[in-house]
Design a protein around this motif. Structure first.
Motif, PDB file in Angstrom:
ATOM      1  N   ASN A 111      42.942  34.881  50.384  1.00 49.48           N
ATOM      2  CA  ASN A 111      44.189  35.609  50.130  1.00 49.48           C
ATOM      3  C   ASN A 111      44.304  35.907  48.636  1.00 49.48           C
ATOM      4  N   LYS A 112      44.576  37.154  48.299  1.00 51.78           N
ATOM      5  CA  LYS A 112      44.486  37.593  46.905  1.00 51.78           C
ATOM      6  C   LYS A 112      45.844  37.660  46.215  1.00 51.78           C
ATOM      7  N   VAL A 113      45.782  37.526  44.905  1.00 53.95           N
ATOM      8  CA  VAL A 113      46.941  37.683  44.031  1.00 53.95           C
ATOM      9  C   VAL A 113      46.448  38.304  42.734  1.00 53.95           C
ATOM     10  N   CYS A 114      47.290  39.135  42.119  1.00 52.69           N
ATOM     11  CA  CYS A 114      46.956  39.729  40.827  1.00 52.69           C
ATOM     12  C   CYS A 114      47.815  39.102  39.747  1.00 52.69           C
ATOM     13  N   LEU A 115      47.186  38.668  38.664  1.00 52.07           N
ATOM     14  CA  LEU A 115      47.890  38.260  37.459  1.00 52.07           C
ATOM     15  C   LEU A 115      47.966  39.473  36.548  1.00 52.07           C
ATOM     16  N   CYS A 116      49.174  39.914  36.237  1.00 55.78           N
ATOM     17  CA  CYS A 116      49.377  41.171  35.517  1.00 55.78           C
ATOM     18  C   CYS A 116      50.035  40.932  34.169  1.00 55.78           C
ATOM     19  N   PHE A 174      45.062  43.479  34.441  1.00 51.47           N
ATOM     20  CA  PHE A 174      45.270  42.506  35.516  1.00 51.47           C
ATOM     21  C   PHE A 174      43.949  41.868  35.932  1.00 51.47           C
ATOM     22  N   TRP A 175      44.079  40.682  36.517  1.00 51.10           N
ATOM     23  CA  TRP A 175      42.968  39.918  37.072  1.00 51.10           C
ATOM     24  C   TRP A 175      43.254  39.680  38.547  1.00 51.10           C
ATOM     25  N   VAL A 176      42.240  39.709  39.399  1.00 47.44           N
ATOM     26  CA  VAL A 176      42.400  39.461  40.826  1.00 47.44           C
ATOM     27  C   VAL A 176      41.809  38.092  41.147  1.00 47.44           C
ATOM     28  N   LEU A 177      42.612  37.233  41.755  1.00 43.98           N
ATOM     29  CA  LEU A 177      42.164  35.917  42.187  1.00 43.98           C
ATOM     30  C   LEU A 177      42.361  35.785  43.684  1.00 43.98           C
ATOM     31  N   ALA A 178      41.692  34.805  44.279  1.00 42.92           N
ATOM     32  CA  ALA A 178      41.850  34.544  45.707  1.00 42.92           C
ATOM     33  C   ALA A 178      41.907  33.043  45.941  1.00 42.92           C
ATOM     34  N   ALA A 201      41.733  24.454  41.454  1.00 43.38           N
ATOM     35  CA  ALA A 201      42.362  24.179  42.746  1.00 43.38           C
ATOM     36  C   ALA A 201      41.588  24.791  43.909  1.00 43.38           C
ATOM     37  N   GLY A 202      40.395  25.310  43.653  1.00 42.19           N
ATOM     38  CA  GLY A 202      39.561  25.835  44.724  1.00 42.19           C
ATOM     39  C   GLY A 202      39.580  27.334  44.873  1.00 42.19           C
ATOM     40  N   GLY A 203      40.287  28.041  43.988  1.00 50.52           N
ATOM     41  CA  GLY A 203      40.335  29.494  44.063  1.00 50.52           C
ATOM     42  C   GLY A 203      39.112  30.128  43.424  1.00 50.52           C
ATOM     43  N   THR A 204      39.055  31.438  43.505  1.00 53.88           N
ATOM     44  CA  THR A 204      37.960  32.191  42.899  1.00 53.88           C
ATOM     45  C   THR A 204      38.532  33.358  42.094  1.00 53.88           C
ATOM     46  N   LEU A 205      37.819  33.740  41.049  1.00 51.15           N
ATOM     47  CA  LEU A 205      38.151  34.938  40.297  1.00 51.15           C
ATOM     48  C   LEU A 205      37.409  36.096  40.955  1.00 51.15           C
ATOM     49  N   VAL A 206      38.141  36.944  41.655  1.00 53.53           N
ATOM     50  CA  VAL A 206      37.536  38.044  42.402  1.00 53.53           C
ATOM     51  C   VAL A 206      37.066  39.147  41.461  1.00 53.53           C
ATOM     52  N   SER A 207      37.919  39.475  40.475  1.00 53.08           N
ATOM     53  CA  SER A 207      37.561  40.556  39.566  1.00 53.08           C
ATOM     54  C   SER A 207      38.366  40.459  38.285  1.00 53.08           C
ATOM     55  N   ASP A 208      37.674  40.699  37.168  1.00 51.65           N
ATOM     56  CA  ASP A 208      38.357  40.872  35.893  1.00 51.65           C
ATOM     57  C   ASP A 208      38.013  42.239  35.305  1.00 51.65           C
ATOM     58  N   PRO A 227      38.141  41.883  58.296  1.00 47.70           N
ATOM     59  CA  PRO A 227      39.544  41.537  58.044  1.00 47.70           C
ATOM     60  C   PRO A 227      39.988  42.034  56.675  1.00 47.70           C
ATOM     61  N   ARG A 228      41.243  42.347  56.567  1.00 49.27           N
ATOM     62  CA  ARG A 228      41.762  42.784  55.281  1.00 49.27           C
ATOM     63  C   ARG A 228      43.143  42.184  55.069  1.00 49.27           C
ATOM     64  N   GLN A 229      43.521  42.091  53.840  1.00 47.20           N
ATOM     65  CA  GLN A 229      44.821  41.545  53.487  1.00 47.20           C
ATOM     66  C   GLN A 229      45.843  42.665  53.429  1.00 47.20           C
ATOM     67  N   ARG A 230      46.952  42.487  54.155  1.00 49.77           N
ATOM     68  CA  ARG A 230      47.985  43.534  54.167  1.00 49.77           C
ATOM     69  C   ARG A 230      48.881  43.471  52.939  1.00 49.77           C
ATOM     70  N   TRP A 231      49.327  42.286  52.614  1.00 50.41           N
ATOM     71  CA  TRP A 231      50.243  42.120  51.489  1.00 50.41           C
ATOM     72  C   TRP A 231      49.577  41.289  50.408  1.00 50.41           C
ATOM     73  N   HIS A 232      49.891  41.598  49.151  1.00 48.83           N
ATOM     74  CA  HIS A 232      49.497  40.686  48.081  1.00 48.83           C
ATOM     75  C   HIS A 232      50.574  40.689  47.005  1.00 48.83           C
ATOM     76  N   PRO A 233      50.807  39.529  46.386  1.00 45.42           N
ATOM     77  CA  PRO A 233      51.767  39.471  45.286  1.00 45.42           C
ATOM     78  C   PRO A 233      51.119  39.845  43.963  1.00 45.42           C
ATOM     79  N   ASP A 234      51.892  40.497  43.114  1.00 45.02           N
ATOM     80  CA  ASP A 234      51.539  40.707  41.715  1.00 45.02           C
ATOM     81  C   ASP A 234      52.445  39.800  40.894  1.00 45.02           C
TER      82      ASP A 234
END
Length: 213
Positions: free
Chosen positions: A202-207, A193-197, A180-187, A155-162
């Motif tokens: 479901n992923k989001v980038c903090l930019c 930017f940082w990638v969280l899920a 809140a139960g999320g994970t840091l996917v990549s720094d 499975p892959r995520q089609r959309w993600h917010p920045d």
């Protein structure tokens, strides 16, 4: 006018202003509509005198102000000067410029079919692509849509917010997300930017503006 770097902008910006996604921004917490409307009028007069005009978004208890120089595609000294004037006008009526909590959202479509998807979304959304191939509402009311090529594994995520935030807000937001139960996917690309899920992946980038030239 010369386009300023993110570091130059943040070092010279008046207190209460932040640099997010190519523009200088603040929120004037007026507390009531009448005060905000009066500020719109005084800011408008100052903008006319400077021949440089901000974007103003008046709401019941606050006024959002956005400054950029469209002729250079970024923030210049004229924006910093007008920001200082706006802060003075707000201070004269007891309203402080405060940018805590300000954020800007853009949406990314991760697709192995990029750029074939671009024509469809341009047609549906009804606003044109810019020089970078992104879809940008000319009135700035709908989040910018950008596209990046991804793998086709499922499975892959089609959309993600920045989510664009001031650098000072990154760590508190990450800490709250992890609690809140999320994970840091990549720094790996920090501090750009940082990638969280979220707990379902479901992923989001903090930019931020950092390390972007």
């Amino acid at each position: 006018m010369t386009k300023l770097s993110g570091r130059e902008i943040t070092e010279r910006a008046p207190q209460g202003w932040v640099y997010l996604l190519g523009a200088l921004r603040t929120r004037l917490r007026t507390g009531d509509f009448a005060t905000g409307l009066a500020l719109v009028n005084t800011i408008g007069a100052a903008a006319e005198a400077a021949d440089h005009h901000p974007d103003l978004d008046l709401r019941y208890t606050y006024l959002d102000v956005v400054l950029s120089s469209h002729d250079v595609g970024g923030v210049t000294g004229r924006d910093l000067r007008l920001a200082a004037t706006i802060s003075q006008l707000a201070d004269s009526v007891g309203v402080a410029a405060a940018a805590n909590g300000l954020a800007v959202v853009e949406l990314a479509l991760d697709s192995p079919g990029f750029p074939e998807q671009l024509d469809f979304w341009e047609a549906v959304l009804g606003y044109p692509r810019d020089a970078e191939g992104d879809l940008r509402d000319p009135y700035g009311k709908v989040p910018l849509i950008w596209f990046q090529r991804s793998g086709s594994e499922e499975p892959r995520q089609r959309w993600h917010p920045d989510l664009w935030v001031d650098p000072s807000e990154v760590r508190p937001r990450i800490d709250r997300a992890l609690a809140a139960g999320g994970t840091l996917v990549s720094d790996a690309e920090a501090p750009s930017f940082w990638v969280l899920a979220d707990p379902e992946g479901n992923k989001v980038c903090l930019c931020t503006w950092q390390d972007r030239g």
